[in-house]
Design an enzyme around this catalytic site. Structure first.
Site: not given
Ligand code: GRF
Length: 205
Positions: A16, A111, A146-147
Site C-alpha cells: 500500500n 482494513h 480497534l478498526d
C-alpha cells in the site's frame, strides 16, 4: 494545489505504501510521502522508502519504557518531518490516546474487510471462515478503538466459492491500491468533513 506531507507507519511488506508513493510521484494525488516509520526492522516497507530516498526509521518498542513513550517518539518524528496526514499501512499496533489527540482526524487506516464486519488482524480469513459472500476494503479515520473510527471510503469485493485467503487478499489488495490514494487525495483537497461518525465527501469523487 499545495501538496500535503504524508507520514506512513508500516510493519510489513508495504505494498500500500508503494501504491501511495507511485500515485504521488505520478502526480495523481497532491501529496508527498515524507517519512516512513516501522516497528519492524525487517519490514520491506523500509526498503521501499530507501529506494525512493524517503527517510525511513525503525523504532523499536523495546527501547522505550512504555507505549506512551514510544508513541511520543513517533509524534516527535512525524512533527520533525512536518507531517499533515498519518497513514497506517499494515501497521500492527494500535496508536494511543495522545497520538489520536495530536493527529485528530488526521490518521487513516485501511482494513481488508467491510467494517464493522471482521475487524482485527485477520479480516480476510475471518470473512472467508464466516462464509461471507461479499467482503471488501474500508478506509477510515483512526480513533482509540480497534478498526472503529469514522469510515471514509468502502468498496465491496465479492468472495468466490474457490477463494483461499491468499486469492481473496490479492483481489482486496488491488482495490486497496486504488482506494487509499483516493482517500488521501480527498483529504488533501479538503473534501472530507467529519460529522460525528459520518464522513461527508464534499463535491464529487
Ligand atoms: C493490507 O491488506 C491492509 O488492509 C491491512 O494490512 C495489509 C497491509 O499490506 N491493514 P501491505 O503491507 O500494504 O502490503
Amino acid at each position: 494545489m499545495a501538496r500535503i506531507n504524508v507520514g506512513v507507519l508500516a510493519s510489513g511488506s508495504g505494498t500500500n505504501l508503494q501504491a501511495i508513493i507511485d500515485a504521488a510521484k505520478a502526480g495523481e494525488i497532491p501529496a508527498e510521502v515524507v517519512v516512513v516509520i516501522s516497528n519492524n526492522k525487517d519490514a520491506f516497507a523500509l526498503e521501499r522508502a530507501s529506494k525512493h530516498k524517503i527517510p525511513g526509521y525503525f523504532v523499536d518498542l523495546k527501547a522505550f519504557p512504555s507505549r506512551e513513550d514510544y508513541d511520543r517518539h513517533l509524534i516527535m518524528l512525524l512533527k520533525q518531518h512536518k507531517v499533515d496526514l498519518v497513514i497506517l499501512a499494515g501497521y500492527m499496533f494500535l496508536v494511543g490516546a495522545e497520538f489520536v489527540q495530536t493527529y485528530l482526524n488526521r490518521v487513516m487506516n485501511i482494513h481488508p474487510a467491510l467494517l464493522p464486519s471482521f475487524p482485527g488482524t485477520k479480516g480476510v480469513a475471518d470473512a472467508l471462515d464466516y462464509g461471507a459472500k461479499v467482503s471488501g476494503v474500508t478506509v477510515h479515520f483512526v480513533d482509540r478503538g480497534l478498526d472503529t473510527g469514522p469510515i471514509i471510503l468502502q468498496e465491496a469485493v465479492p468472495v468466490k466459492d474457490d477463494d483461499t485467503e491468499e486469492s481473496l487478499h490479492q483481489r482486496i489488495h488491488q482495490v486497496e491500491y486504488k482506494l487509499y490514494p483516493l482517500a488521501i487525495k480527498l483529504f488533501a483537497e479538503g473534501k472530507l468533513r467529519v460529522e460525528g461518525r459520518r464522513v461527508k465527501i464534499l463535491g464529487s469523487l
